[in-house]
Write an enzyme that holds these catalytic residues in place. Sequence first.
Site, PDB file in Angstrom:
ATOM      1  N   LYS A  57       0.838  -1.209   0.000  1.00  0.00           N
ATOM      2  CA  LYS A  57       0.000   0.000   0.000  1.00  0.00           C
ATOM      3  C   LYS A  57       0.868   1.253   0.000  1.00  0.00           C
ATOM      4  O   LYS A  57       0.612   2.203  -0.726  1.00  0.00           O
ATOM      5  CB  LYS A  57      -0.930  -0.014   1.224  1.00  0.00           C
ATOM      6  CG  LYS A  57      -2.064  -0.997   1.064  1.00  0.00           C
ATOM      7  CD  LYS A  57      -2.802  -1.300   2.359  1.00  0.00           C
ATOM      8  CE  LYS A  57      -3.805  -2.429   2.102  1.00  0.00           C
ATOM      9  NZ  LYS A  57      -4.450  -2.946   3.299  1.00  0.00           N
ATOM     10  N   GLN A 101      -4.894  -1.306   9.452  1.00  0.00           N
ATOM     11  CA  GLN A 101      -4.797  -2.668   8.924  1.00  0.00           C
ATOM     12  C   GLN A 101      -5.434  -3.665   9.891  1.00  0.00           C
ATOM     13  O   GLN A 101      -5.072  -3.705  11.070  1.00  0.00           O
ATOM     14  CB  GLN A 101      -3.320  -3.026   8.677  1.00  0.00           C
ATOM     15  CG  GLN A 101      -3.096  -4.367   8.033  1.00  0.00           C
ATOM     16  CD  GLN A 101      -3.579  -4.432   6.587  1.00  0.00           C
ATOM     17  OE1 GLN A 101      -3.417  -3.484   5.826  1.00  0.00           O
ATOM     18  NE2 GLN A 101      -4.183  -5.541   6.212  1.00  0.00           N
ATOM     19  N   ASP A 124     -11.200   2.640   3.596  1.00  0.00           N
ATOM     20  CA  ASP A 124     -11.503   1.199   3.567  1.00  0.00           C
ATOM     21  C   ASP A 124     -13.018   0.979   3.574  1.00  0.00           C
ATOM     22  O   ASP A 124     -13.483  -0.153   3.443  1.00  0.00           O
ATOM     23  CB  ASP A 124     -10.905   0.534   4.813  1.00  0.00           C
ATOM     24  CG  ASP A 124     -10.057  -0.668   4.466  1.00  0.00           C
ATOM     25  OD1 ASP A 124      -9.955  -0.996   3.274  1.00  0.00           O
ATOM     26  OD2 ASP A 124      -9.505  -1.280   5.405  1.00  0.00           O
TER      27      ASP A 124
END
Length: 299
Positions: A57, A101, A124
Amino acid sequence: MPESTAQLIDGKVYAERLRASVAGQVAALKASNGLQPGLAVVLVGDDAASQIYVRSKGEQSLAAGMHSVTHRLPGDTTQAELERLVGELNVDPLIHGVLVQLPLPKPLDEKRVLALLNPDKDVDGLTVANAGRLASGLSALVPCTPMGCMILLRETVGDLAGKRAVVVGRSVLVGRPIAQLLLQADCTVTIAHSRTRDLPAVCREADILVAAVGRPRMIGADWIKPGAAVIDVGINRVPFDDPVKAAEGRTKVVGDVDFKAASQVAGWITPVPGGVGLMTVAVLLQNTVAAAKLQAGIA
Ligand code: NDP
Protein backbone atom coordinates in the site's frame (compact mmCIF):
# COMPACT_ATOMS: atom_id res chain seq x y z
CA MET A 1 -9.77 -32.13 -19.50
CA PRO A 2 -10.83 -30.01 -22.53
CA GLU A 3 -9.58 -26.46 -23.06
CA SER A 4 -11.13 -23.80 -20.86
CA THR A 5 -14.18 -22.09 -22.35
CA ALA A 6 -14.28 -19.16 -19.94
CA GLN A 7 -12.65 -15.82 -20.66
CA LEU A 8 -10.04 -15.07 -18.03
CA ILE A 9 -10.53 -11.84 -16.10
CA ASP A 10 -6.95 -10.69 -15.63
CA GLY A 11 -6.82 -8.53 -12.49
CA LYS A 12 -3.33 -7.32 -13.39
CA VAL A 13 -4.55 -5.55 -16.52
CA TYR A 14 -7.42 -3.74 -14.79
CA ALA A 15 -5.40 -2.91 -11.66
CA GLU A 16 -2.62 -1.38 -13.78
CA ARG A 17 -5.17 0.63 -15.71
CA LEU A 18 -6.75 1.93 -12.49
CA ARG A 19 -3.38 2.80 -10.95
CA ALA A 20 -2.43 4.74 -14.10
CA SER A 21 -5.76 6.59 -13.93
CA VAL A 22 -5.18 7.43 -10.25
CA ALA A 23 -1.66 8.72 -11.00
CA GLY A 24 -3.18 10.97 -13.67
CA GLN A 25 -5.82 12.26 -11.25
CA VAL A 26 -3.17 12.94 -8.57
CA ALA A 27 -1.01 14.90 -11.04
CA ALA A 28 -4.07 16.92 -12.17
CA LEU A 29 -5.07 17.71 -8.56
CA LYS A 30 -1.55 18.89 -7.77
CA ALA A 31 -1.41 21.07 -10.88
CA SER A 32 -4.88 22.58 -10.66
CA ASN A 33 -5.51 22.75 -6.90
CA GLY A 34 -2.12 22.31 -5.25
CA LEU A 35 -3.62 19.27 -3.53
CA GLN A 36 -1.61 16.09 -2.93
CA PRO A 37 -3.81 13.23 -1.70
CA GLY A 38 -2.31 11.68 1.44
CA LEU A 39 -2.78 8.16 2.79
CA ALA A 40 -1.86 7.00 6.31
CA VAL A 41 -1.70 3.27 7.00
CA VAL A 42 -1.58 2.05 10.60
CA LEU A 43 -0.13 -1.39 11.31
CA VAL A 44 -0.12 -2.81 14.83
CA GLY A 45 2.04 -5.86 15.53
CA ASP A 46 4.11 -8.05 13.24
CA ASP A 47 1.62 -10.28 11.39
CA ALA A 48 3.57 -11.40 8.30
CA ALA A 49 0.68 -11.14 5.79
CA SER A 50 -0.34 -7.71 7.11
CA GLN A 51 3.25 -6.46 6.78
CA ILE A 52 3.28 -7.46 3.09
CA TYR A 53 -0.08 -5.74 2.43
CA VAL A 54 1.00 -2.58 4.24
CA ARG A 55 4.32 -2.37 2.37
CA SER A 56 2.50 -2.75 -0.93
CA LYS A 57 0.00 0.00 0.00
CA GLY A 58 2.85 2.37 0.89
CA GLU A 59 4.82 1.63 -2.28
CA GLN A 60 1.83 1.91 -4.60
CA SER A 61 0.57 5.18 -3.09
CA LEU A 62 4.05 6.73 -3.49
CA ALA A 63 4.23 5.43 -7.08
CA ALA A 64 0.92 7.18 -7.80
CA GLY A 65 2.42 10.49 -6.59
CA MET A 66 0.60 10.57 -3.26
CA HIS A 67 1.80 11.60 0.18
CA SER A 68 2.16 8.32 2.07
CA VAL A 69 2.81 7.61 5.74
CA THR A 70 2.99 4.23 7.45
CA HIS A 71 2.71 4.04 11.24
CA ARG A 72 4.16 0.77 12.52
CA LEU A 73 3.16 0.23 16.14
CA PRO A 74 4.35 -2.58 18.42
CA GLY A 75 2.05 -5.52 19.17
CA ASP A 76 1.60 -4.36 22.78
CA THR A 77 0.17 -0.98 21.76
CA THR A 78 -2.74 -0.08 24.04
CA GLN A 79 -6.24 0.80 22.90
CA ALA A 80 -5.73 4.35 24.18
CA GLU A 81 -2.47 4.78 22.21
CA LEU A 82 -4.06 3.51 19.00
CA GLU A 83 -7.12 5.69 19.46
CA ARG A 84 -4.90 8.73 20.12
CA LEU A 85 -3.10 8.15 16.80
CA VAL A 86 -6.38 7.75 14.89
CA GLY A 87 -7.61 10.97 16.52
CA GLU A 88 -4.49 12.81 15.32
CA LEU A 89 -4.81 11.45 11.77
CA ASN A 90 -8.49 12.44 11.73
CA VAL A 91 -7.47 16.10 11.90
CA ASP A 92 -4.13 15.99 10.03
CA PRO A 93 -4.61 18.25 6.99
CA LEU A 94 -1.99 16.36 4.93
CA ILE A 95 -3.82 13.04 5.40
CA HIS A 96 -7.03 12.40 3.46
CA GLY A 97 -7.29 8.65 3.90
CA VAL A 98 -6.66 6.55 7.01
CA LEU A 99 -6.49 2.78 6.91
CA VAL A 100 -6.07 0.72 10.06
CA GLN A 101 -4.80 -2.67 8.92
CA LEU A 102 -7.05 -5.46 10.19
CA PRO A 103 -7.13 -7.77 12.00
CA LEU A 104 -5.75 -5.97 15.07
CA PRO A 105 -3.87 -8.07 17.62
CA LYS A 106 -5.79 -9.05 20.73
CA PRO A 107 -7.07 -7.45 22.94
CA LEU A 108 -7.45 -4.36 20.72
CA ASP A 109 -11.05 -3.57 19.82
CA GLU A 110 -11.52 -2.96 16.07
CA LYS A 111 -15.08 -1.70 16.43
CA ARG A 112 -14.06 1.04 18.87
CA VAL A 113 -11.23 2.13 16.58
CA LEU A 114 -13.51 2.24 13.53
CA ALA A 115 -16.12 4.16 15.53
CA LEU A 116 -13.54 6.91 16.08
CA LEU A 117 -12.40 7.15 12.47
CA ASN A 118 -13.55 10.20 10.53
CA PRO A 119 -15.92 8.71 7.88
CA ASP A 120 -14.62 11.20 5.29
CA LYS A 121 -11.15 9.64 5.71
CA ASP A 122 -12.41 6.02 5.90
CA VAL A 123 -10.85 4.84 2.64
CA ASP A 124 -11.50 1.20 3.57
CA GLY A 125 -15.25 1.97 3.74
CA LEU A 126 -15.65 0.11 7.03
CA THR A 127 -17.23 2.71 9.30
CA VAL A 128 -20.91 2.34 10.10
CA ALA A 129 -21.48 5.73 8.46
CA ASN A 130 -20.11 4.57 5.11
CA ALA A 131 -21.78 1.14 5.30
CA GLY A 132 -25.08 2.89 6.09
CA ARG A 133 -24.66 5.32 3.21
CA LEU A 134 -23.92 2.43 0.85
CA ALA A 135 -26.96 0.49 2.09
CA SER A 136 -29.10 3.62 1.62
CA GLY A 137 -27.95 4.02 -1.97
CA LEU A 138 -26.05 7.24 -1.16
CA SER A 139 -22.53 8.09 -2.29
CA ALA A 140 -20.02 6.57 0.11
CA LEU A 141 -16.44 5.45 0.47
CA VAL A 142 -16.88 1.78 -0.45
CA PRO A 143 -14.74 -1.17 0.76
CA CYS A 144 -11.90 -1.74 -1.70
CA THR A 145 -12.21 -5.44 -2.55
CA PRO A 146 -15.97 -5.25 -3.31
CA MET A 147 -15.41 -2.17 -5.47
CA GLY A 148 -12.61 -4.04 -7.26
CA CYS A 149 -15.06 -6.87 -8.04
CA MET A 150 -17.52 -4.39 -9.50
CA ILE A 151 -14.88 -2.82 -11.73
CA LEU A 152 -13.94 -6.26 -13.07
CA LEU A 153 -17.59 -7.11 -13.73
CA ARG A 154 -18.34 -3.82 -15.51
CA GLU A 155 -15.19 -4.11 -17.62
CA THR A 156 -16.01 -7.64 -18.74
CA VAL A 157 -19.76 -8.30 -18.52
CA GLY A 158 -20.70 -4.65 -19.16
CA ASP A 159 -24.27 -3.71 -18.24
CA LEU A 160 -25.30 -5.68 -15.16
CA ALA A 161 -28.94 -4.54 -14.99
CA GLY A 162 -31.46 -7.35 -14.59
CA LYS A 163 -28.85 -10.06 -14.04
CA ARG A 164 -29.29 -12.64 -11.29
CA ALA A 165 -26.38 -12.25 -8.86
CA VAL A 166 -25.55 -14.63 -6.04
CA VAL A 167 -23.00 -13.61 -3.41
CA VAL A 168 -21.76 -16.45 -1.22
CA GLY A 169 -20.60 -14.87 2.05
CA ARG A 170 -22.13 -12.09 4.15
CA SER A 171 -19.20 -10.50 5.93
CA VAL A 172 -19.14 -6.76 6.60
CA LEU A 173 -15.81 -6.57 4.76
CA VAL A 174 -16.74 -8.38 1.55
CA GLY A 175 -20.10 -10.15 1.09
CA ARG A 176 -22.50 -7.44 2.28
CA PRO A 177 -20.92 -4.51 0.43
CA ILE A 178 -20.63 -6.52 -2.80
CA ALA A 179 -24.32 -7.38 -2.54
CA GLN A 180 -25.17 -3.68 -2.04
CA LEU A 181 -23.09 -2.67 -5.06
CA LEU A 182 -24.72 -5.33 -7.24
CA LEU A 183 -28.12 -4.10 -6.09
CA GLN A 184 -27.14 -0.53 -7.02
CA ALA A 185 -26.21 -1.90 -10.45
CA ASP A 186 -29.82 -3.18 -10.76
CA CYS A 187 -28.99 -6.86 -10.33
CA THR A 188 -31.44 -9.19 -8.60
CA VAL A 189 -29.31 -10.20 -5.63
CA THR A 190 -29.27 -13.26 -3.39
CA ILE A 191 -26.91 -13.38 -0.41
CA ALA A 192 -25.99 -16.94 0.56
CA HIS A 193 -24.13 -18.05 3.69
CA SER A 194 -23.36 -21.04 5.87
CA ARG A 195 -27.05 -21.60 6.69
CA THR A 196 -28.28 -21.44 3.08
CA ARG A 197 -30.15 -24.57 2.01
CA ASP A 198 -29.10 -26.33 -1.19
CA LEU A 199 -26.32 -23.85 -1.94
CA PRO A 200 -25.33 -25.50 -5.26
CA ALA A 201 -28.87 -24.97 -6.62
CA VAL A 202 -28.87 -21.34 -5.45
CA CYS A 203 -25.51 -20.76 -7.14
CA ARG A 204 -26.69 -22.38 -10.38
CA GLU A 205 -29.26 -19.59 -10.77
CA ALA A 206 -26.57 -16.94 -10.93
CA ASP A 207 -25.58 -15.01 -14.03
CA ILE A 208 -23.01 -13.44 -11.70
CA LEU A 209 -21.56 -15.60 -8.95
CA VAL A 210 -19.35 -13.99 -6.32
CA ALA A 211 -17.55 -16.32 -3.91
CA ALA A 212 -16.35 -14.71 -0.65
CA VAL A 213 -16.24 -17.64 1.71
CA GLY A 214 -12.71 -18.64 2.64
CA ARG A 215 -13.09 -22.36 1.79
CA PRO A 216 -10.63 -23.72 -0.75
CA ARG A 217 -12.23 -24.76 -4.08
CA MET A 218 -15.66 -25.18 -2.48
CA ILE A 219 -17.52 -24.14 -5.63
CA GLY A 220 -17.31 -26.78 -8.33
CA ALA A 221 -18.29 -26.80 -12.00
CA ASP A 222 -21.74 -28.23 -11.27
CA TRP A 223 -22.60 -25.17 -9.12
CA ILE A 224 -22.16 -22.81 -12.05
CA LYS A 225 -24.69 -21.79 -14.69
CA PRO A 226 -23.14 -22.14 -18.15
CA GLY A 227 -21.82 -18.76 -19.30
CA ALA A 228 -21.95 -17.13 -15.85
CA ALA A 229 -19.41 -14.57 -14.67
CA VAL A 230 -17.56 -16.02 -11.67
CA ILE A 231 -15.72 -13.67 -9.32
CA ASP A 232 -13.56 -15.49 -6.79
CA VAL A 233 -12.63 -13.36 -3.77
CA GLY A 234 -11.31 -16.25 -1.68
CA ILE A 235 -7.68 -16.44 -0.64
CA ASN A 236 -6.86 -19.83 0.88
CA ARG A 237 -3.50 -21.44 1.56
CA VAL A 238 -3.38 -25.17 0.74
CA PRO A 239 -0.59 -27.73 0.36
CA PHE A 240 0.78 -28.20 -3.17
CA ASP A 241 -0.91 -30.95 -5.26
CA ASP A 242 2.58 -32.30 -5.97
CA PRO A 243 3.21 -34.73 -3.05
CA VAL A 244 6.94 -33.94 -2.96
CA LYS A 245 6.34 -30.20 -2.52
CA ALA A 246 3.49 -30.93 -0.09
CA ALA A 247 5.79 -33.16 1.97
CA GLU A 248 8.23 -30.23 2.18
CA GLY A 249 5.40 -28.28 3.80
CA ARG A 250 5.11 -25.89 0.84
CA THR A 251 1.76 -24.20 0.25
CA LYS A 252 0.07 -22.23 -2.51
CA VAL A 253 -2.88 -19.88 -2.72
CA VAL A 254 -6.21 -21.00 -4.21
CA GLY A 255 -9.65 -19.43 -4.33
CA ASP A 256 -13.09 -20.55 -3.18
CA VAL A 257 -13.81 -21.79 -6.71
CA ASP A 258 -12.36 -24.91 -8.31
CA PHE A 259 -10.79 -22.81 -11.07
CA LYS A 260 -9.91 -25.54 -13.56
CA ALA A 261 -13.29 -27.23 -13.46
CA ALA A 262 -15.28 -23.99 -13.30
CA SER A 263 -13.43 -22.63 -16.35
CA GLN A 264 -15.14 -25.33 -18.44
CA VAL A 265 -18.58 -23.93 -17.62
CA ALA A 266 -18.29 -20.23 -16.79
CA GLY A 267 -18.34 -17.43 -19.36
CA TRP A 268 -15.84 -15.29 -17.42
CA ILE A 269 -13.73 -16.19 -14.41
CA THR A 270 -11.15 -14.53 -12.15
CA PRO A 271 -8.04 -16.57 -11.30
CA VAL A 272 -6.58 -16.80 -7.79
CA PRO A 273 -3.99 -15.42 -7.53
CA GLY A 274 -4.09 -12.80 -10.28
CA GLY A 275 -7.72 -11.69 -10.10
CA VAL A 276 -9.64 -9.74 -7.48
CA GLY A 277 -6.73 -9.55 -5.03
CA LEU A 278 -4.75 -7.29 -7.35
CA MET A 279 -7.59 -4.76 -7.51
CA THR A 280 -7.81 -4.07 -3.78
CA VAL A 281 -4.86 -1.69 -3.40
CA ALA A 282 -5.62 0.08 -6.70
CA VAL A 283 -9.13 0.84 -5.41
CA LEU A 284 -7.65 2.02 -2.11
CA LEU A 285 -5.66 4.63 -4.05
CA GLN A 286 -8.79 5.65 -5.97
CA ASN A 287 -10.70 6.00 -2.69
CA THR A 288 -7.94 8.20 -1.29
CA VAL A 289 -8.22 10.54 -4.28
CA ALA A 290 -12.01 10.60 -3.83
CA ALA A 291 -11.59 11.35 -0.11
CA ALA A 292 -9.11 14.17 -0.83
CA LYS A 293 -11.53 15.77 -3.31
CA LEU A 294 -14.41 15.39 -0.86
CA GLN A 295 -12.45 17.09 1.94
CA ALA A 296 -11.28 19.88 -0.38
CA GLY A 297 -14.82 20.42 -1.70
CA ILE A 298 -13.80 19.54 -5.27
CA ALA A 299 -16.59 17.96 -7.33
P1 NDP B 1 -15.50 -14.24 6.70
O1 NDP B 1 -14.95 -15.46 7.35
O2 NDP B 1 -15.69 -13.00 7.48
O3 NDP B 1 -16.90 -14.60 6.03
C1 NDP B 1 -17.08 -15.79 5.32
C2 NDP B 1 -18.51 -15.92 4.89
O4 NDP B 1 -18.65 -17.17 4.22
C3 NDP B 1 -19.51 -15.91 6.04
O5 NDP B 1 -20.62 -15.10 5.72
C4 NDP B 1 -19.92 -17.37 6.16
O6 NDP B 1 -21.27 -17.56 6.52
C5 NDP B 1 -19.75 -17.86 4.75
N1 NDP B 1 -19.50 -19.31 4.75
C6 NDP B 1 -18.57 -19.99 5.45
N2 NDP B 1 -18.64 -21.30 5.17
C7 NDP B 1 -19.64 -21.45 4.28
C8 NDP B 1 -20.21 -22.56 3.64
N3 NDP B 1 -19.76 -23.80 3.83
N4 NDP B 1 -21.23 -22.34 2.79
C9 NDP B 1 -21.70 -21.09 2.56
N5 NDP B 1 -21.19 -19.99 3.15
C10 NDP B 1 -20.18 -20.17 4.01
O7 NDP B 1 -14.54 -13.98 5.45
P2 NDP B 1 -14.32 -12.65 4.56
O8 NDP B 1 -15.60 -12.23 3.97
O9 NDP B 1 -13.51 -11.68 5.30
O10 NDP B 1 -13.38 -13.25 3.43
C11 NDP B 1 -13.83 -14.24 2.55
C12 NDP B 1 -12.67 -14.71 1.69
O11 NDP B 1 -12.18 -13.61 0.91
C13 NDP B 1 -11.46 -15.21 2.50
O12 NDP B 1 -10.83 -16.26 1.78
C14 NDP B 1 -10.53 -14.00 2.52
O13 NDP B 1 -9.18 -14.37 2.66
C15 NDP B 1 -10.80 -13.42 1.17
N6 NDP B 1 -10.52 -11.99 1.06
C16 NDP B 1 -9.87 -11.56 -0.06
C17 NDP B 1 -9.60 -10.25 -0.24
C18 NDP B 1 -8.90 -9.83 -1.49
O14 NDP B 1 -8.31 -8.77 -1.56
N7 NDP B 1 -8.99 -10.62 -2.56
C19 NDP B 1 -9.95 -9.24 0.76
C20 NDP B 1 -10.72 -9.77 1.87
C21 NDP B 1 -10.98 -11.10 2.00
P3 NDP B 1 -21.86 -17.17 7.98
O15 NDP B 1 -22.01 -15.68 7.96
O16 NDP B 1 -23.16 -17.88 8.02
O17 NDP B 1 -20.86 -17.64 8.98
